[in-house]
Design a protein around this motif. Structure first.
Motif, mmCIF file in Angstrom:
data_model
loop_
_atom_site.group_PDB
_atom_site.id
_atom_site.type_symbol
_atom_site.label_atom_id
_atom_site.label_comp_id
_atom_site.label_asym_id
_atom_site.label_seq_id
_atom_site.Cartn_x
_atom_site.Cartn_y
_atom_site.Cartn_z
ATOM 1 N N GLU A 189 0.821 -1.209 0.000
ATOM 2 C CA GLU A 189 0.000 0.000 0.000
ATOM 3 C C GLU A 189 0.855 1.259 0.000
ATOM 4 O OE1 GLU A 189 -2.536 -0.312 3.345
ATOM 5 O OE2 GLU A 189 -3.850 -1.851 2.459
ATOM 6 N N ASP A 240 0.971 4.089 -2.896
ATOM 7 C CA ASP A 240 0.772 5.517 -2.618
ATOM 8 C C ASP A 240 1.943 6.345 -3.115
ATOM 9 O OD1 ASP A 240 -1.599 4.812 -1.451
ATOM 10 O OD2 ASP A 240 -0.864 4.929 0.614
ATOM 11 N N ASP A 281 2.330 9.444 -6.063
ATOM 12 C CA ASP A 281 2.782 10.749 -5.573
ATOM 13 C C ASP A 281 4.108 11.089 -6.258
ATOM 14 O OD1 ASP A 281 3.392 13.036 -4.233
ATOM 15 O OD2 ASP A 281 3.067 12.224 -2.219
#
Length: 996
Positions: free
Chosen positions: A948, A952, A956
């Motif tokens: 996870e 993420d 980004d």
């Protein structure tokens, strides 16, 4: 063919005129249709009385090609008078013959007129070769499939038309009724002629736009004929009629008539475009379904827009390397920039405000052709249906949110570009950039540098030598108040790439006292700036709820009735946003064709330089950009997480047991073992131990065990993450791995139910006192000895620090004791004497014993505080107790036999061995339970957290830029971007050449 038929007709006419009827009457040729008379004109003899022809040259103006239409020649009509007698039988025969020639002449003349009108209309239309892509290919092939010569030949000849004559016998029977009908000057004759001409006209003109254009041409001819007649009557000097209008009014009427005709042509062109738009929509829909696989022109602008998007990401500072064309829309605040853009895009897509700044960041709008009128953002897959008001409102709200989010705290405008694509049938293909409006004063609520920021953004876009500047000027305000014109003249002093647009012309016409001022603006004489073209537009009445269609109708109606256009202050091709969008699109594509290859060559040179630098600095490394490096690091991190599952159970349990004992040993020795060892008998010892173990298990032990397990998992995970793998180790990933580790550990939470299950297991393990064999007994003794020896070593180290070095270290290392250490040493000697006197002394000193030791030291001249005596006693007694316990362990080595007999008839008691065996067994069971939780649950949950976190981080870009840094990464990024830009530019250039 036409000449032959005309000559034959003339022979018939002459023969009819010279016939031996003996009746003096005018020739039936004079009663033929107008077009028939024009055909027979060369053979008709001159009459005595002849109307002089009036020739007026009227130049018609068309907004389509801005060329004068073909002049229309008047038909020379000759008038004459002949005497005739009222012989009804002869008149009847002549009427019947006249009917035949009427039919013959109308048919032949109607066909000729239709062909001539078609040729005139065809020559009158503009050259649409440049816009040939708008109309599908099969339309241009119609002339190949329709042979107009065959159509002309298909018209019946004179013999076939003669068969259409009525039966004379039947006419003779109804002679009485025909006598009144064909009397001279009767209304029946006029009605007959009108009916006959209407029938011919209906056969000539078909329904549809072509028929309407022909009818319109006929109306123009009729107006010209009426003008000639009026002028002829004036030239004849008739004294009976007076002039009702002056020459100037007559000219004005003619200009109005020409303007109406021009607007009619314009409306018909729009109808043709609308039908063409529907056809294009059907074609595009077929392409979407895969039925028709032809490449459409809309893909060309999409390819170009992709190149601009990549360039904006590659070169955020917008330096001189980016010289690709785009249409830059600049203007003063509230000048109507957004409204002009919306009219070009044919949708109200931008947020609107009353006098406040709404455009807070540059908005790049890519217009392209498509089957449906939709809009979508570059970074989103949602399509907004621009035909629905709900989607339009949602789009405006989304644009406003993106603008406000792009503005940093303490700022009013942003340099971040919002990329929007608008597709729809009939849209002109181009890329426009709407910039914040130029302001003259910073108002309250704005950042102090707002004015300078807007100027810098506008200059940054306009300094591109290939950017087309669309300068928007508010026509309703004084020209002297304009700010943007000076800015544009600075960036493009020659006006080679500037298009000037005057908005709100309707308000300007009402408010400006001198209309010639508007003419001066459009002619480029009022402002110091120069421009390629000047346009005047109307973008509505100022109501934000107006639709695009209503604005178009209002704009058309205004210019139709405007004095500016009637008095020729404005030219037809300089008005309406439709003409503006066509001009901007043509200029945009011209600039693209002239500059795109030069840009491609520049990026090719940049690519060569970057590739050479990479080969010299990193010859053995692949060119991995930031995203590729992140994927590589991601795989390595996931492999290291999987390595946790490969750790053996024995290794887990050893680490857990050792770490847990280090964490709880102090509590066991200080709070359980030492207090219980101070008791007088074994019963009290066991009772104290059971009570304290129960309290410890209920409150602290499970939580401590979970903490130890979590810390152990972190340490093992960190060890795998930071472990260098020889030559394969790449230190460019270290920052990323560290960030992933910290974030994953931060997100991970141990199972809350683990403590409850541990509590039960630990409680059951500590209650068991049965040592099954001698091996377990010896293991317990060994465990106790190791623990006590470790504590004894720590205690001796503390005492050494308190009393200072002994005499050996003082002689060998030449170090001495401090004053406090001397006092501590003397106190220690006194306390050791006290223990030697009473080996079964309690763990605490009595007050009288403290006083005795203090007085003995004072007798030797040493002043000691009672607290110092108690503190020193604690360490001295602790060392004495640990040494005694170790001696007791040696005695209990042979005590397993007595343990099996429950120490009956034996002075040896080994209850402390049993305590340590219970502790040892509890540690082993706890370590086994924690290991199962780690391998079965927590490692997998940690792996999930790592995935996870990596996902993420992958989304980004700022994180990746921050964590993957270095010259190597930046060089690979530049190489990737330059290659991508060059490849897309080459593909675009190839498609552009194919379009040519």
């Amino acid at each position: 063919m036409w000449r032959t038929r005309a000559a034959a007709a003339c022979v018939i006419c002459r023969s009819l005129a010279n016939s031996s009827y003996g009746i003096k009457r005018k020739s039936p040729l004079q009663n033929l249709h107008l077009i028939s008379r024009s055909i027979h004109h060369p053979y008709y003899p001159s009459s005595k009385f002849q109307r002089p022809p009036l020739r007026i040259s009227i130049q018609l103006f068309s907004s389509l090609n801005r060329l004068p239409l073909r002049k229309t020649k008047l038909l020379n009509v000759k008038y004459g008078y002949q005497f005739h007698r009222n012989f009804w039988l002869a008149r009847l025969a002549s009427r019947l013959l006249k009917l035949r020639y009427l039919i013959l002449g109308s048919a032949v003349g109607g066909g000729y007129t239709a062909k001539k009108t078609y040729d005139q209309w065809k020559d009158m239309m503009p050259d649409l070769d440049e816009y040939k892509w708008i109309v599908p290919d099969f339309i241009w092939e119609l002339d190949e499939h329709i042979d107009f010569e065959k159509l002309i030949k298909a018209i019946p000849d004179a013999d076939e038309l003669a068969k259409l004559l009525p039966d004379f016998d039947k006419i003779g029977e109804s002679f009485t009724s025909l006598k009144g009908l064909f009397s001279p000057g009767s209304p029946g004759e006029t009605a007959f002629r009108a009916t006959d001409q209407g029938y011919d006209n209906d056969k000539q003109y078909k329904k549809g736009l072509l028929g309407e254009l022909i009818l319109l041409q006929q109306q123009i001819q009729q107006h010209e004929e009426e003008t000639r007649r009026a002028a002829g009557q004036y030239n004849m000097g008739s004294s009976q009629q007076k002039r009702k209008v002056s020459d100037k009014e007559k000219v004005d009427q003619l200009q109005e008539e020409l303007l109406r005709t021009q607007l009619k042509y314009q409306r018909m062109l729009e109808r043709l475009e609308k039908e063409n738009k529907e056809l294009r929509k059907l074609v595009l829909q077929r392409d979407d379904k895969g039925i028709h696989q032809r490449k459409l022109k809309k893909s060309l602008i999409d390819m170009y827009s992709e190149v601009l998007d990549i360039l904006s990401d590659y070169d955020a500072s917008y330096n001189t390397q980016d010289h690709l064309p785009r249409v830059v829309v600049v203007g003063d605040q509230s000048a109507g920039k957004t409204s002009v853009l919306e009219m070009i895009a044919q949708a109200r897509i931008f947020p609107r405000g009353s006098g406040e700044m709404m455009t807070r960041s540059p908005v790049k709008v890519t217009l392209s052709e498509g089957p449906h009128h939709v809009a979508l953002f570059k970074d989103s897959s949602r399509e907004f249906d621009l035909t629905k008001e709900e989607d339009l409102a949602a789009l405006r709200h989304e644009i406003e949110i993106r603008m406000r989010n792009s503005v940093k705290e303490g700022c009013t405008v942003s340099t971040e570009t919002i990329s929007l694509s608008v597709k729809g049938p009939g849209l002109q293909r181009m890329v426009l950039v709407d910039l914040p409006g130029v302001i003259s004063t910073v108002t309250s609520g704005m950042a102090p540098d707002t004015k300078e920021t807007i100027f810098s953004i506008s200059k940054a876009y306009m300094q591109n030598p290939n950017a087309i500047i669309l300068c928007i000027q508010d026509g309703s305000v004084d020209a002297e108040r304009s700010i943007v014109t000076d800015l544009v003249s600075q960036m493009d002093p020659q006006g080679k790439r500037t298009i000037f647009v005057l908005t709100k012309v309707d308000l300007a016409e009402k408010n400006v006292a001198s209309p010639s001022r508007i003419q001066q603006i459009i002619e480029g004489k009022l402002f110091p700036m120069k421009a390629l073209g000047y346009f005047a537009v109307v973008t509505g009445k100022g109501n934000s709820s107006e639709s695009i269609e209503s604005i178009k109708e209002y704009e058309e109606e205004f210019f139709q009735n405007s004095k500016l256009l009637k008095t020729c202050m404005l030219k037809a091709h300089q008005v309406t946003t439709k003409n503006l969008s066509l001009a901007v699109s043509d200029c945009f594509w011209k600039m693209v064709r002239e500059s795109v290859e030069q840009q491609a060559d520049a990026f090719k040179a940049t690519r060569f330089n970057l590739e050479t630098e990479w080969k010299n600095n990193y010859p053995r490394l692949r060119e991995l950009d930031r995203n590729e490096l992140f994927e590589k690091a991601k795989n390595e991190i996931l492999d290291e997480v999987i390595s946790l599952t490969q750790v053996t159970p024995k290794h887990w349990e050893e680490i857990l047991q050792k770490t847990l004992w280090e964490r709880v040993s102090t509590h066991v020795i200080e709070n359980i073992y030492l207090p219980a060892a101070q008791t007088m008998n074994s019963g009290t010892f066991n009772t104290t131990v059971d009570i304290k173990l129960k309290q410890w298990t209920d409150k602290q032990l499970p939580n401590k065990a979970v903490e130890v397990a979590w810390e152990t998992l972190q340490e093992e995970f960190s060890r795998f993450m930071t472990e260098q793998k020889g030559k394969e180790h790449d230190d460019i990933f270290d920052k990323l791995k560290q960030a992933v580790k910290e974030e994953s550990i931060k997100r991970h939470k141990w199972n809350e139910r683990a403590e409850d299950s541990l509590r039960v297991i630990q409680h059951n393990a500590l209650e068991d006192r049965s040592i099954s064999d001698k091996q377990q007994w010896d293991a317990a003794i060994h465990f106790m000895e190791e623990t006590l020896q470790s504590r004894l070593k720590d205690t001796e180290s503390v005492i050494e620090d308190m009393v200072g070095p002994d005499w050996k270290k003082r002689w060998l290392y030449w170090i001495g004791r401090t004053k406090e250490q001397n006092i501590r040493n003397e106190t220690k000697n006194e306390l050791e004497k006290l223990i030697k006197c009473n080996e079964e002394h309690a763990a605490y000193l009595a007050n009288d014993e403290v006083t005795t030791v203090r007085k003995n030291l004072e007798a030797r001249g040493i002043t000691v505080d009672p607290c110092l005596i108690k503190d020193t006693w604690h360490q001295i007694y602790r060392r004495y107790f640990l040494k005694t316990a170790l001696n007791h362990c040696n005695l209990c080595r042979r005590g397993f036999y007595y343990y099996q007999r429950h120490f009956v008839d034996s002075e040896l008691e080994c209850n402390d061995i049993v305590l340590f065996w219970r502790i040892q067994r509890m540690l082993a069971i706890t370590a086994n339970t924690l290991r199962q939780q780690l391998t079965n649950t927590e490692v997998r949950r940690l792996e999930k957290n790592v995935k996870e976190v990596l996902e993420d981080f992958a989304e980004d870009n700022e994180k990746k830029v921050k964590l993957l840094t270095g010259k190597r990464v930046q060089l690979a990024e530049d190489l990737k971007k330059v290659r991508e830009i060059q490849e897309k530019l080459e593909a675009f250039i190839e498609a552009l050449h194919q379009e040519k």
